[in-house]
Structures are given as structure tokens and as C-alpha cells.
Write a protein that holds these residues in place. Sequence first.
Motif, PDB file in Angstrom:
ATOM      1  N   SER A  49      -6.352  20.410   2.733  1.00  0.00           N
ATOM      2  CA  SER A  49      -5.613  19.159   2.496  1.00  0.00           C
ATOM      3  C   SER A  49      -4.147  19.355   2.147  1.00  0.00           C
ATOM      4  O   SER A  49      -3.395  18.374   2.087  1.00  0.00           O
ATOM      5  CB  SER A  49      -6.282  18.370   1.365  1.00  0.00           C
ATOM      6  N   ILE A  55      -5.094  12.608   2.722  1.00  0.00           N
ATOM      7  CA  ILE A  55      -6.375  12.206   2.111  1.00  0.00           C
ATOM      8  C   ILE A  55      -6.169  11.142   1.023  1.00  0.00           C
ATOM      9  O   ILE A  55      -6.994  10.236   0.861  1.00  0.00           O
ATOM     10  CB  ILE A  55      -7.159  13.452   1.600  1.00  0.00           C
ATOM     11  N   THR A  56      -5.048  11.220   0.293  1.00  0.00           N
ATOM     12  CA  THR A  56      -4.816  10.208  -0.748  1.00  0.00           C
ATOM     13  C   THR A  56      -4.480   8.850  -0.099  1.00  0.00           C
ATOM     14  O   THR A  56      -4.950   7.812  -0.567  1.00  0.00           O
ATOM     15  CB  THR A  56      -3.687  10.625  -1.723  1.00  0.00           C
ATOM     16  N   ALA A  59      -7.772   7.453   1.373  1.00  0.00           N
ATOM     17  CA  ALA A  59      -8.700   7.009   0.321  1.00  0.00           C
ATOM     18  C   ALA A  59      -8.264   5.661  -0.257  1.00  0.00           C
ATOM     19  O   ALA A  59      -9.097   4.800  -0.555  1.00  0.00           O
ATOM     20  CB  ALA A  59      -8.791   8.066  -0.779  1.00  0.00           C
ATOM     21  N   LYS A  60      -6.952   5.460  -0.369  1.00  0.00           N
ATOM     22  CA  LYS A  60      -6.458   4.168  -0.876  1.00  0.00           C
ATOM     23  C   LYS A  60      -6.679   3.062   0.155  1.00  0.00           C
ATOM     24  O   LYS A  60      -7.003   1.938  -0.196  1.00  0.00           O
ATOM     25  CB  LYS A  60      -4.958   4.271  -1.226  1.00  0.00           C
ATOM     26  N   HIS A  62      -9.139   2.916   2.232  1.00  0.00           N
ATOM     27  CA  HIS A  62     -10.570   2.686   2.481  1.00  0.00           C
ATOM     28  C   HIS A  62     -11.421   2.806   1.214  1.00  0.00           C
ATOM     29  O   HIS A  62     -12.191   3.765   1.052  1.00  0.00           O
ATOM     30  CB  HIS A  62     -11.077   3.672   3.550  1.00  0.00           C
ATOM     31  N   ASN A  66     -16.070   7.112   0.579  1.00  0.00           N
ATOM     32  CA  ASN A  66     -15.789   8.208  -0.348  1.00  0.00           C
ATOM     33  C   ASN A  66     -15.061   9.323   0.408  1.00  0.00           C
ATOM     34  O   ASN A  66     -15.299   9.518   1.614  1.00  0.00           O
ATOM     35  CB  ASN A  66     -17.088   8.776  -0.927  1.00  0.00           C
ATOM     36  N   PHE A  67     -14.233  10.083  -0.318  1.00  0.00           N
ATOM     37  CA  PHE A  67     -13.440  11.147   0.297  1.00  0.00           C
ATOM     38  C   PHE A  67     -13.520  12.421  -0.548  1.00  0.00           C
ATOM     39  O   PHE A  67     -13.546  12.352  -1.783  1.00  0.00           O
ATOM     40  CB  PHE A  67     -11.972  10.717   0.417  1.00  0.00           C
ATOM     41  N   LYS A  84      -4.011  11.781  -7.424  1.00  0.00           N
ATOM     42  CA  LYS A  84      -5.280  11.055  -7.652  1.00  0.00           C
ATOM     43  C   LYS A  84      -5.303  10.426  -9.055  1.00  0.00           C
ATOM     44  O   LYS A  84      -5.656   9.259  -9.215  1.00  0.00           O
ATOM     45  CB  LYS A  84      -6.460  12.032  -7.485  1.00  0.00           C
ATOM     46  N   ILE A  89      -7.149   7.041  -7.945  1.00  0.00           N
ATOM     47  CA  ILE A  89      -7.906   7.008  -6.678  1.00  0.00           C
ATOM     48  C   ILE A  89      -9.337   7.496  -6.964  1.00  0.00           C
ATOM     49  O   ILE A  89      -9.654   8.682  -6.854  1.00  0.00           O
ATOM     50  CB  ILE A  89      -7.206   7.857  -5.588  1.00  0.00           C
ATOM     51  N   ASN A  91     -12.240   6.951  -5.499  1.00  0.00           N
ATOM     52  CA  ASN A  91     -13.157   7.315  -4.405  1.00  0.00           C
ATOM     53  C   ASN A  91     -12.770   8.647  -3.760  1.00  0.00           C
ATOM     54  O   ASN A  91     -13.186   8.936  -2.636  1.00  0.00           O
ATOM     55  CB  ASN A  91     -13.200   6.203  -3.338  1.00  0.00           C
ATOM     56  N   LEU A  92     -11.968   9.436  -4.469  1.00  0.00           N
ATOM     57  CA  LEU A  92     -11.558  10.766  -3.973  1.00  0.00           C
ATOM     58  C   LEU A  92     -11.954  11.847  -4.979  1.00  0.00           C
ATOM     59  O   LEU A  92     -11.600  11.764  -6.155  1.00  0.00           O
ATOM     60  CB  LEU A  92     -10.033  10.796  -3.754  1.00  0.00           C
TER      61      LEU A  92
END
Length: 219
Positions: A49, A55-56, A59-60, A62, A66-67, A84, A89, A91-92
Motif C-alpha cells: 500500500s 486504500i484510505t 475506504a472512505k 466505500h 471492509n479494507f 486512518k 477510517i 473500515n480499514l
Amino acid sequence: MRLRNKPWAQKLVKEHPEAILNEPNIDEKINWEERFADFSKPLAIEIGSGKGQFITTLAKQHPEMNFIGVELQTTAAGMILRTKLEEGIDNLQLMCADAANIAYYLPENSVDVLYLNFSDPWPKTRHEKRRLTYKSFLDKYRKVLKPEGHLEFKTDNRGLFEYSLVSLNNYGMKFEHVSVDLHHDEDEIAARNVETEYEHKFAEKGNPIYCLHASFVEE
Ligand SMILES: C[S@@+](CC[C@H](N)C(=O)[O-])C[C@H]1O[C@@H](n2cnc3c(N)ncnc32)[C@H](O)[C@@H]1O
């Protein structure tokens, strides 16, 4: 990409075991149900990553998913962790770990999308086994991906892209999408593209961005 060691990042990683797994033991089963508010949501994972822009952002965008971001270098992982925590965040989840162990860390058939973004090209033939699209890595991705799941790969490196097309094809994977100039495409995949740090840098220089989506074919 090798980042200079940042002591604050090492410290942050140590202080937040609830948000980042630091070199987890391959013999210990990770309790993902405990780490996510709702582990039944679709799961996406990014391997390598970097500093975490992709990825951040995803994740925001969606919250219904989950990520997991997997990154080898502690300094880079610490930078993602900082974002994060600052941006809440939830869901990460993060792992400071080697993707070679991914099949130990995740349950079989648990991942919906696996992202490989601007993976290190390892151009020398003697380093082929380190490329993240080498067949031993594909074995592991196949284990953790759901049968209906798929892999999304982006790079600016033509050699790695050509190698990956052949490697995935030899593995018997099915290509759902291939682009040799993602940033000039006018389709739905280009429209929903989320840039990574490397992508931004290389696209600004005018380099074409290569992209493929592929899935494993059930035997
Ligand atoms: C060239 S950088 C790209 C970073 C980011 N994906 C981007 O596009 O901006 C590749 C990243 O993959 C990480 N990496 C390389 N091999 C890895 C492995 N086996 N497991 C986890 N991360 C790895 C490196 O530490 C580095 O941060």
C-alpha cells in the motif's frame, strides 16, 4: 521504494495493535471478526500500500465494505496508520507484513477484490520470484479470494505489465479488463479510478498507466 526510517512511525505502530498487525505470527489465527465492526461486509485488500493514498481514499468512499492494507515497510505502514487514525477510517485495518504470508493471515475464500498497485518491478530475471504477480503469489491470492472475487493490477512499468499478462495467462486466469492507457480511457473503470501516489507521479510525467482485472477460473 525504500523510505527513510521514521521513529514516530515505529512508535505509532507499536501503540495501536487494535488498528495494525505488526509482523503477525503465521501460526496464530487472526480474529478479523473482532477487528472489524462487521466482518460480513465485502472485503478488499491491497498488497504493497505504500503511504496509503489509494486504500484510505477507497475506504472512505466505500463505508459498505471492509479494507485491509498490507505493507512491508514499517515507516510506510505507520503513515497509513496516521491517516486512518486522524480521519477515523474504521473500515480499514492494516498489516505490516510480507504478502508472501497472506494465505496464513486471511481465511480462505474471504476476499472480494485484491489490489496490486505499482508493485516493485524487480526487472532482473534472477529476482522473478519476488514479483507480486509470480505464480507462487498467485497461488496465495487464489486461496484467499472468493470464487467470484478478482484481482486488479495497475502499473506504469511496461516490462512488469507484459510479464504479468503472461504469468496470469499461464496460470489460467481469465481477463475481464485490460488497458494500456487507463488515464485516457473513457469507460466506467477509468471514471472510478482512484490514484495512488506512484500513479500520480508517473501520470504527471506523461507515462501511460497499464491496468488489468482478472479472476481465477474454477476447476
Ligand atoms: C513501488 S511502491 C508502490 C506504493 C503504492 N502502491 C503506490 O502505488 O503508490 C511498492 C510498495 O510495495 C511494498 N511491498 C513490496 N513487496 C511487498 C511484499 N512482499 N509485501 C508487502 N508489501 C510489499 C513496498 O514496501 C512498497 O511500499
